[in-house]
Each structure stands twice: as structure tokens, then as C-alpha cells.
Write a protein that holds these residues in place. Structure first.
Motif: not given
Ligand SMILES: Cc1cc2nc3c(=O)[nH]c(=O)nc-3n(C[C@H](O)[C@H](O)[C@H](O)COP(=O)(O)OP(=O)(O)OC[C@H]3O[C@@H](n4cnc5c(N)ncnc54)[C@H](O)[C@@H]3O)c2cc1C
Length: 395
Positions: A22, A178, A339
Motif C-alpha cells: 500500500m 521506526e 490499509g
């Protein structure tokens, strides 16, 4: 792919968080349209659900409302050279969904009807006809739903093609980065804080595409949407002589089977394992492994001779209504999400193209996927109650 953490430019038109199908496809289309884009992942491109899924391009398993999207996504995979720059090994085959009991046949017919109404070319055929197409099937079957549009992709190979396409498109790929926090600014300046980096990356727009980890990202942006994580099990056998040519499933959806060109058979169907999202560990539930393999052997008896090579689990996101989240978060048009798409690998490239189109100023129909459907309506007047219709659902 190597990463340019220290020297990466600090401000982008769009930062996409999560480098699965995605996010990576959205980033690619935005960059191809001229935006300066960074794609950030806490791990490596295509290493979560998008790189370890079963790669089935199926309409049999897809929710009816998403059939048109899955058809377009499947076409895009088969034609990847055109938009991704190279083929990804997508194979077009026949798909058969099977019924062995009276109850399964009723379910099969009902599901085939709903899906063909939604545009899938699915017909119910006799057991004899199904055995002509696939002679290795258990002859005890009662009926099958047959779909000419099915197929598969070796999903573990797709990431390398994306890495090359993103590089050609000028997307800055920040792997092992992250995101720990997002501070949303005035609608055109957001700060994205990465682990072990003192200064945030800044962006005019954010796209959250964190797969099973979306819930946390949405909370950072003020959109608390509960997202369930499924720990889907897959089993692969050692290569064996040809036992099947189609993609095979059963009416209740609890089995998917395909044989790759190297002879390995991939057995899936959404059997669950266990795990924790944050710690990242997963655990196979032995009885679910046995159940999945026994069902496969029931459907294709030659699989009784198969040797299981490997079993693994992958994380898939699901919203409370099992429909995708695709679109703008709020009204400032600078925060977006994509998502929780059922059969998301099949339709992924097309869903991402729709979102990129929306971000670039187009008006694709994303109403059914509007993330705001889960957020409470804005307050009316201070202290006043909403209209009765909102409280009761009556008019
Ligand atoms: C085992 C399994 C089998 C499947 N089989 C099929 C199939 O046969 N056919 C089909 O159509 N679909 C299938 N699916 C579904 C499909 O794989 C998913 O719908 C799709 O891959 C989801 O893509 P995504 O980009 O949303 O998520 P992902 O691919 O999971 O990507 C999300 C990314 O976000 C990153 N991320 C998370 N948190 C952070 C953070 N804080 N900072 C930075 N990055 C972060 C993760 O590292 C990850 O790379 C399967 C799924 C699983 C798990």
C-alpha cells in the motif's frame, strides 16, 4: 536496500509510513507525478505482510464490494512492466472453489451469486467438469465455482522490483527507521520522529500505511480506530511432481492451494496462529497446522505424499466492518491512511493508485473506505445534544 539516514533531506512533500504494497505503491505514484517523497519503514521494504503472503490473485476469496478493485489490481500485477518497470512473475490461471457437502454447496452457490453480481466471472459447475479441469481433486466433491480470473505471484520476489522502481522514481527510502511519534502541525507541516534520530523529518503530507500496526499510527494523528490483527498461517511443501494447475479454495474460505512452477505447493486459507504485535513474535498453533494440512490432503489426495518444508505466520489488519481504510483523515487534506484491505495484495496496487489520485487532487470514489466512518460526528452546539436521528438511527 541501503539507507541514507544521516544525509537524507529533512523536508518532503509527502512522507509515507510503512513500506508494504500500500505505502510503496502510493509513494511510487506520487513521485511519478513529481512530488518529493520519502518512504519510511521500521524494517525493510516488503518484509511484512506484503512480502510473505500467499500471493493469490483471487476473486473467490474477495469480499463482493471489493471485486471491481481486485479485478483492477490483478490486471495491474499482470501488467506490472507498464507501471512498475518490470514483470513480477504474476501468473494468470483458473480458480476453483469447491463444495463437498450439501451445506457447502449451498454456501458456494450463494457466494458465487453475490460475487458474480459484483462483476466476477464466476459460474457454478458440476463435479465432473471440475474433475476434467483438475483431475487430482478428491472425486467426492459435489460442485465447484469456477472463475477464469485467478492467479498468483511469488510475493517474496516483488520487493526487489519495487526497490528498483522507487529508486528510478526518485523516492527516498528510509529503511530501519521506526516512526515513534507524529506531531501534526498546521495542516502543511508535520513532524515525524524516527527512533534514534534527534531531528524529525518534516512533511507537507503524511500517508499512514502501517499494515497491522496502523492503529497506533492513527492514534498519533488523533483517529482512534480499533484494528484487529490476524496472524495468518501459511505452509509450503517441498517441490513435488505436478498435482494441480489451478488456484483451489473451498466454499467456506478455509483453504487456498496453489502449486508454483518449482513444484512447491503453498497451503493457506486464513488458519490462525498467535503473536504479539509490538514484541513481534508469532507462534504456530499445532492443531491449526494439522487441520490446515489435513484439509489440503482431503481436497488433493496426492498431497498425502507431500513433505512440509516450512510454516510461517504473517500479520494482517482488519477493521470492525472488515472494509478498508483509504482516504483523508479529517478535513485539512494533509493526513491520509491506506490499509486494512481484505485480499489486499490482489487489489493493493489499484487501491494505492486511487489514493495517490486523491492526494494529487482527483476525486476517485473512496466513500466506502472513508476512515471518518469510525470517528464520532463533530459536536453540534456546545452543550447541546445531537439530533434524535443520530441517537436512534431513525428518521
Ligand atoms: C499470511 C498472509 C497471507 C496472505 N495472503 C494473501 C493472498 O494470497 N492474497 C491477497 O490478496 N492478500 C493476502 N494477504 C493480505 C495482504 O498480504 C495484505 O493485505 C497486504 O500485504 C497489506 O499491505 P500493507 O502495505 O497494508 O501492510 P504491510 O505489508 O504489513 O506493510 C506495513 C509496513 O508498515 C511498517 N511499519 C509498521 N509500523 C511502523 C512504524 N512505527 N514505523 C515505520 N514503519 C512501520 C511495517 O514494517 C511494514 O513493512 C495475506 C496476508 C497474510 C499475513
Amino acid at each position: 536496500m541501503s539507507v541514507t539516514i544521516g544525509t537524507a533531506p529533512e523536508r518532503y512533500d509527502t512522507v509515507v509510513i510503512g513500506a508494504g504494497v500500500m505505502g510503496a505503491t502510493t509513494a511510487l505514484f506520487l513521485a511519478q507525478a513529481g512530488m518529493k517523497v520519502a518512504l519510511v519503514d521500521r524494517g525493510v521494504l516488503f518484509r511484512a505482510a506484503s512480502g510473505i503472503n500467499a500471493g493469490t490473485l483471487t476473486l473467490h476469496m474477495t469480499r463482493a464490494q471489493l471485486i471491481p478493485h481486485a479485478i483492477r489490481g490483478r490486471e495491474m500485477w499482470l501488467d506490472a512492466e507498464r507501471w512498475l518497470g518490470e514483470p513480477v512473475g504474476a501468473v494468470s490461471t483458473h480458480g476453483l472453489s469447491l463444495a463437498f457437502t450439501e451445506a457447502e454447496e449451498a454456501l458456494l452457490r450463494a457466494r458465487a451469486h453475490v460475487r458474480s453480481e459484483a462483476g466476477a466471472p464466476i459460474d457454478v459447475i458440476s463435479a465432473r467438469k471440475a474433475l476434467e479441469i483438475e483431475p487430482g481433486l478428491n472425486p467426492g466433491l459435489r460442485a465447484a465455482a469456477s472463475c477464469a480470473l485467478d492467479g498468483h505471484i511469488p510475493s517474496y520476489r516483488v520487493g526487489a522490483a519495487y526497490a528498483r522502481a522507487l529508486k528510478r522514481g526518485g523516492v527516498t527510502l528510509l529503511e530501519h527507521s521506526e516512526v515513534e511519534r507524529i506531531v501534526t502541525g498546521d495542516g502543511s507541516d508535520h513532524a515525524i520522529y524516527l527512533r534514534e534520530r534527534a531531528h524529525p523529518v518534516r512533511a507537507g503530507r503524511i500517508v499512514a500505511s502501517g499494515g497491522a500496526w496502523l492503529e497506533k499510527m492513527l492514534r498519533w494523528m488523533g483517529f482512534p480506530i480499533p484494528i484487529r490483527c490476524l496472524f495468518n498461517q501459511l505452509v509450503v511443501t517441498e517441490p513435488m511432481s505436478k498435482v494441480m494447475g489451478s488456484v483451489i479454495s473451498i466454499a467456506n474460505g478455509l483453504l487456498s492451494l496453489k502449486q508454483f512452477t518449482n513444484g512447491s505447493v503453498l497451503i493457506g486459507g486464513g488458519w490462525q496462529g498467535e503473536g504479539t504485535l509490538e514484541a513481534g513474535g508469532t507462534r504456530v498453533i499445532p492443531e491449526n497446522l494439522r487441520g490446515n494440512v489435513r484439509l489440503a490432503q482431503h481436497v488433493i489426495p496426492a498431497l498425502r505424499n507431500a513433505m512440509v518444508l516450512r510454516v510461517w505466520l504473517g500479520q494482517e489488519a482488519e477493521t470492525p466492518d472488515a472494509m478498508p481504510l483509504i482516504g483523508a483523515l479529517g478535513t485539512d487534506d494533509s493526513r491520509f491512511v491506506i490499509g486494512s484491505v481484505h485480499s489486499g495484495f490482489t487489489s493493493g496496487p489499484y487501491m494505492a493508485r486511487l489514493l495517490a489520485d486523491r492526494i494529487l487532487g482527483g476525486a476517485p470514489d473512496l466513500r466506502a473506505f472513508d476512515p471518518c466512518r469510525f470517528t464520532p460526528p463533530p459536536p453540534t452546539k456546545a452543550g447541546s445534544l445531537p439530533p434524535q436521528s443520530l441517537l436512534t438511527g431513525s428518521s
